[in-house]
Design a protein around this motif. Structure first.
Motif: not given
Length: 216
Positions: A50-52, A56-58, A78-79, A90-91
């Protein structure tokens, strides 16, 4: 910030436009082939790298999840996995802020994020080979829970890393016995290429792992 780590783990930046395209494409494919959308109950979505947290944010901000479904989705379906501790924190904040920004209620922590090496967590010795994670018992419980879930959608940007260019780099890729044996039994066995070591690139590993994780 961490050049050698980024190279070893294959970390690259994904433009938001590409993220949005992938999310919408996944939703369309779901509807066309399975008669369900990402918003539907029981459709668990995983970003294994997922990085940051951009995917999932979008997804939370995209409108692909109906407003009345968003809290259930956020809490249970959501995972996201991340191996770099700073990016993990941060993520988590980014995903929580995105959810809170949609205004469904009070600020909630995102329990769907796991600090882990996604490749390693599906090896036979999984957590035993993740140094330092024994200090995070709650995180380890999340790993176990995620492994038991019927993941139906995997989105994200896989790591791109073929390995070091010189033995002097001391920056070799990690080995994953079970995952690499799956590649050997499938892609390598059916491949005519003479550069078979490239079939163990992290990007190819990610495709093999995702295919096995989703199953039928």
């Amino acid at each position: 910030a961490f050049k050698e780590m980024a190279e070893r783990l294959g970390i690259v930046y994904t433009p938001v436009e590409i993220v949005d395209f992938i999310l919408n494409s996944a939703d369309e494919a779901l509807k066309e082939h399975f008669g369900k959308g990402i918003t539907d109950e029981g459709v668990h979505v995983l970003d294994p790298f997922t990085g940051t947290g951009t995917f999932i944010v979008r997804l939370i901000q995209s409108g692909l999840i109906k407003p009345e479904e968003l809290e259930r989705k956020f809490r249970f379906e959501l995972h996201a996995n991340e191996i770099v501790l700073l990016a993990y924190y941060v993520a988590a904040i980014n995903i929580e802020e995105a959810f809170h920004g949609q205004g469904p209620g009070d600020y909630q922590p995102f329990d769907g994020i796991v600090l882990t090496d996604t490749f390693q967590m599906h090896e036979e010795d999984d957590l035993d080979e993740l140094p330092g994670l024994e200090r995070f018992p709650e995180n380890n419980e999340r790993v176990k829970r995620q492994k038991e879930l019927p993941i139906r959608v995997i989105v994200g940007n896989p790591p791109y890393s073929v390995g070091q260019s010189s033995e002097n780099d001391d920056n070799k890729n990690l080995k994953y016995a079970h995952l690499d044996s799956r590649i050997a039994d499938t892609y390598v066995e059916k491949s005519g290429t003479k550069t078979q070591n490239r079939l163990y690139d992290s990007y190819i590993r990610a495709i093999r792992l995702a295919s096995d994780r989703i199953g039928d």
